[in-house]
Design an enzyme around this catalytic site. Structure first.
Site, short mmCIF file in Angstrom:
data_model
loop_
_atom_site.label_atom_id
_atom_site.label_comp_id
_atom_site.label_asym_id
_atom_site.label_seq_id
_atom_site.Cartn_x
_atom_site.Cartn_y
_atom_site.Cartn_z
N GLY A 1 8.87 -4.55 -0.19
CA GLY A 1 8.80 -3.68 0.99
C GLY A 1 7.46 -3.81 1.68
O GLY A 1 6.71 -4.76 1.42
N ASN A 2 7.16 -2.90 2.58
CA ASN A 2 5.85 -2.89 3.22
C ASN A 2 5.48 -1.45 3.56
O ASN A 2 6.26 -0.53 3.32
CB ASN A 2 5.83 -3.81 4.45
CG ASN A 2 6.79 -3.34 5.53
OD1 ASN A 2 6.58 -2.29 6.14
ND2 ASN A 2 7.86 -4.09 5.74
N ARG A 3 4.29 -1.25 4.12
CA ARG A 3 3.74 0.10 4.24
C ARG A 3 4.10 0.81 5.55
O ARG A 3 3.57 1.87 5.83
CB ARG A 3 2.21 0.02 4.09
CG ARG A 3 1.83 -0.37 2.68
CD ARG A 3 0.36 -0.66 2.55
NE ARG A 3 -0.47 0.47 2.94
CZ ARG A 3 -1.79 0.46 2.90
NH1 ARG A 3 -2.42 -0.61 2.49
NH2 ARG A 3 -2.47 1.52 3.27
N SER A 4 5.02 0.26 6.33
CA SER A 4 5.40 0.94 7.57
C SER A 4 6.02 2.30 7.26
O SER A 4 6.89 2.42 6.41
CB SER A 4 6.41 0.07 8.33
OG SER A 4 6.93 0.80 9.41
N ALA B 1 8.73 -3.00 10.97
CA ALA B 1 8.02 -4.06 10.23
C ALA B 1 9.07 -4.79 9.40
O ALA B 1 9.37 -4.38 8.27
CB ALA B 1 6.93 -3.45 9.36
#
Ligand code: CTP
Length: 233
Positions: free
Chosen positions: A29-32, A99
């Site tokens: 995943g990512n931090r968005s 993102a």
């Protein structure tokens, strides 16, 4: 608020991260946080635009739009987000605030991947995802206005203008991530909007304030073309 140029225009907004599953318990995943995309969706609905908000996994409530119209579609992966965006066409405006993962595991393991005693590492094979914005740019129902985001840690203008050209966008909203007081988890942000002959700094300000300013600029740049919502699907 009166809608002005956005009234009745179908606005599709993507928001949040995507999760790319590795096995039944793990993902990339990512931090968005989704805050910027949700603020844009709320601001567009407040301007009397029918909004489709396509969201990756976030913890945010659906914006309360009062009398406005907002349809939220929740997705998980980049492939699901791609399908949902294409499925939402025709649209007058697409704003890609999500993102989206650029890579996804080549295979999702059916069972939880176990540590192997003979090895210190694990190699995951990743494959490219499809680029939603780039595919929209050449789609027969290309939205009249395509707006991208560029989250960069360095050389913000060069990278943002590169994406503007490569993805054939009308506008790109660039922000520096990895600094305090702006970017993914923050309630505030600062953006520079690039377009043909345009470099406009917005903020630092709340994401709600920035969303309103971005939509004001989008209204000014709206092509006088027929509404996508008038065309047959
Ligand atoms: N984007 C997209 N589809 C993808 C990846 C990104 O539509 N598969 C969109 C994002 O929603 C954003 C813009 O492209 O509006 C730029 O995303 P970003 O992650 O900053 O850039 P990338 O194009 O992925 O390039 P890089 O990761 O190399 O910086």
């Amino acid at each position: 608020m009166s809608g002005g140029a956005l009234a009745g225009r179908h606005v599709v907004v993507s928001a949040g991260p995507t999760y790319e599953d590795i096995d039944p318990v793990r993902f990339l995943g990512n931090r968005s946080s989704g805050k910027m995309g949700f603020a844009i969706a709320a601001a567009a609905a407040a301007r009397a635009a029918p909004v489709t908000l396509i969201s990756g996994p976030v913890t945010l409530p659906t914006p309360d739009t009062g009398s406005g119209s907002l349809h939220r579609i929740d997705v998980r992966s980049a492939a699901q987000m791609h399908a949902a965006v294409i499925g939402a066409l025709p649209a007058d405006i697409y704003i890609g605030a999500a993102a989206v993962a650029d890579y996804t595991p080549a295979r999702v393991a059916a069972e939880k991947i176990k540590k192997s005693s003979g090895s210190d590492g694990l190699t995951l094979q990743l494959v490219r995802t499809r680029d939603i914005l780039a595919d929209l740019a050449v789609h027969p129902h290309r939205p009249g206005l395509l707006v991208g985001f560029a989250a960069e840690t360095e050389e913000v203008e060069r990278h943002a203008r590169g994406k503007l050209a490569a993805k054939q966008l009308d506008l790109i909203a660039a922000n520096r991530v990895g600094v305090a007081g702006s970017g993914f988890e923050s309630d505030d942000n600062a953006l520079v909007i690039y377009g043909s002959g345009l470099a406009l700094s917005l903020g630092p300000a709340s994401k709600h304030e920035l969303a309103a300013q971005l939509l004001e600029l989008i209204c000014q740049r709206m092509p006088a073309a027929t509404r996508a919502s008038d065309s047959t699907r």
